[in-house]
Structures are given as C-alpha cells and as structure tokens.
Design an enzyme around this catalytic site. Sequence first.
Site, short mmCIF file in Angstrom:
data_model
loop_
_atom_site.label_atom_id
_atom_site.label_comp_id
_atom_site.label_asym_id
_atom_site.label_seq_id
_atom_site.Cartn_x
_atom_site.Cartn_y
_atom_site.Cartn_z
N ASP A 168 45.15 50.70 40.60
CA ASP A 168 45.29 49.24 40.69
C ASP A 168 43.94 48.58 40.41
OD1 ASP A 168 46.65 46.67 41.60
OD2 ASP A 168 44.93 46.78 42.97
N LYS A 218 46.47 42.26 37.80
CA LYS A 218 46.92 41.04 38.47
C LYS A 218 46.76 39.82 37.58
CE LYS A 218 45.81 43.17 42.87
NZ LYS A 218 44.98 44.30 42.39
N TYR A 239 38.09 41.48 40.09
CA TYR A 239 37.20 42.52 40.59
C TYR A 239 35.99 42.67 39.67
CZ TYR A 239 41.29 43.88 43.39
OH TYR A 239 42.37 43.89 44.25
#
Length: 337
Positions: A53, A81, A58
């Site tokens: 993931d 995401k 990030y």
Amino acid sequence: MTFTKRVVGKTQLKIPTLGFGGAPLGGLLEAVDSEETLATLGDALSSGMTYVDTAPFYGFGKSEHVVGNELRGKDYVLSTKVGRLLKPGLPADPAGMGWPDPLPFHPEYDYGYDGIMRSFEDSLQRLGLDRIDILYVHDIGEVTHGSDNKAHFNALMTGGYRALDELRTAGLIKAIGLGVNEADVCSAALNHGQWDVFLLAGRYTLLEQDPLDDLLPQCVANNVSIVVGGPYNSGILVGGDTWNYGAAPDEIVNKVRQLKNICSSFGVPLPAAALQFPLGHECVASVIPGLRSRKELTQTLQWASHTIPDEFWQALRDQNLLHGDAPTPPKNPFKLG
C-alpha cells in the site's frame, strides 16, 4: 514464504494476510535511507508480503516512486490513494505535515470526478506501472477536514465515487474503498454506493475495538473487507510512547502496561499479539504494518510466526482488556510456510 490469502469483499482479488504499509518509504516523521527502504521492500516481497500500500501523500510522491521501482516486473497486489493532487513546489513546513524530506511538491485536496481521474493517472506515471489494483479515498473525514468535511464528502459522493466506479467497471482497478484513520466516515460511506474494502488505520487494534459496535457488523452485512493499518497504534504497541502520532494519554499508557504484564506472563511479545489480533475478525483481509528497515522486517516476520496460546486471549478477556464481542485469531493466523 507463503501467507494465507483472503478475498477482498465481493471481488475476485485475494491478498496475503500480511502486507506492507508504504508510509515509511516516503519518510514519515524522519528522513529515510533510500537504499535501505528499497532493500526492505524487496526483501518483504521475497518473504511473501506481495500486497503493498502506498499513497501520493507519502513523501509527496516519494513512496510511490520507491514502490514502483521495486514492483516493476514482479508479481504484486498494489493499492494507492486518491483525494490529493500533487502540485509543484514545497509547502512552507513539510516536516510539520509529517514529511521532513519529501519530493518538491505540495498536496491539494480534490475529491471530485476530475480530481480522482487525474490522481489515478498521475499515480500510474509516478509508479511507472500499468496496473493499480485497489484505490482508496485518502483521509476523507472530520478528523482531517473538520467543518470542511461536509463539502469534501459531498464532492466525493456526487462526483468522485462515479469516477471510482467507472474505473472499476472498466477493469482498470479491481476494488475501491476509503483509506482513513476514523471509522465513522466508513459507516457513512456505506450509505452511498458499493464499496469493496476500507483501509482503517489504528482503530481496530489490540488497544482499540470500538468498530465492533457499528462498523464491523455493517461491513459483514455489506460484504466489505477491512485492511488494518497501524496495528501498533503509531508506536505504543511496539515499544514506543506515541499513540495516534502524539503523546499517549494516561489511560492508554495504563492499558498498555496491563497488556504488557499479561504478555510477559505468557512469554508473548506484545507486538506479536498486536499484529495477529485483527485477523480474528472475518472482515479483516490483511494487516499492513509500516516498515522502514530490514531489521523491522525481520522483527515483523518473527512476530507473525510466534505461536500464541488460546489461554493468552482468554486472560485478556478476564481482565476486560478486550471488547466483549472481539473474536480472537487462531494459532498462527498468517500460516507462514
């Protein structure tokens, strides 16, 4: 190694019960050694942790770059995401946002139709991959947005969801969900559309089981899976002193002390219990701790393989340290082989 695999919601997608959380690859809270993080992810894949993931947020794209470089040409299941677009230029205080050494971009929220579509395409470019399996809507909810969440949630449900559903129907992704730190918004989303999986960080753990009162029964009824992120509650269940990325309050510190005492009496490492506990629930498809070094990976695999006796879980119940309805895992739930 091989791990037990579980089906994601109503899809045909199966993921290993132990996955890899990619936030540390972006340098969450501290700068990272890029060679070490790449080696860590490579060793994790070789160990059977083939579900990874990541997210644009990030390291403002850094994690996606690392993940793509390592996954390319390999067998994998990948989630990233949507909900933030990356624009050129650093924000004033990236360290204050959790990223002390990010790439030179800044995130802007966009949960609408066009924003979701662009985020998906941008992620493919950053990853350098032609396939993403799961798309999570990142950090929708009042914890992140406060009073602005109503507008963001409306944008998602009137536009963004349509984009996700179109991508899924076209076969460009296999599953859709939310990636959040709060359970309430997942319950709200179940009233709007057909979801496959929620990545819930820090809310269904050895320390916290409130979702058993509402969200998890709703997921069972709707055949929606849960991926558990943050199984160590941001550090306190693995020897740290932070909870929810801040100083732990006294009641949390006291509960952790009680957990440690019972762990000690059974010879069970507290992180092993924290890692294995969520897999007792039928909704939980995978647990994905965040790992930043090969040392942490080695520890995680040891904790995953530690045999925990049934009497340990009963002792927690006897001391009211588990929710009354909390199902406990079988011995060796990851089934490493």
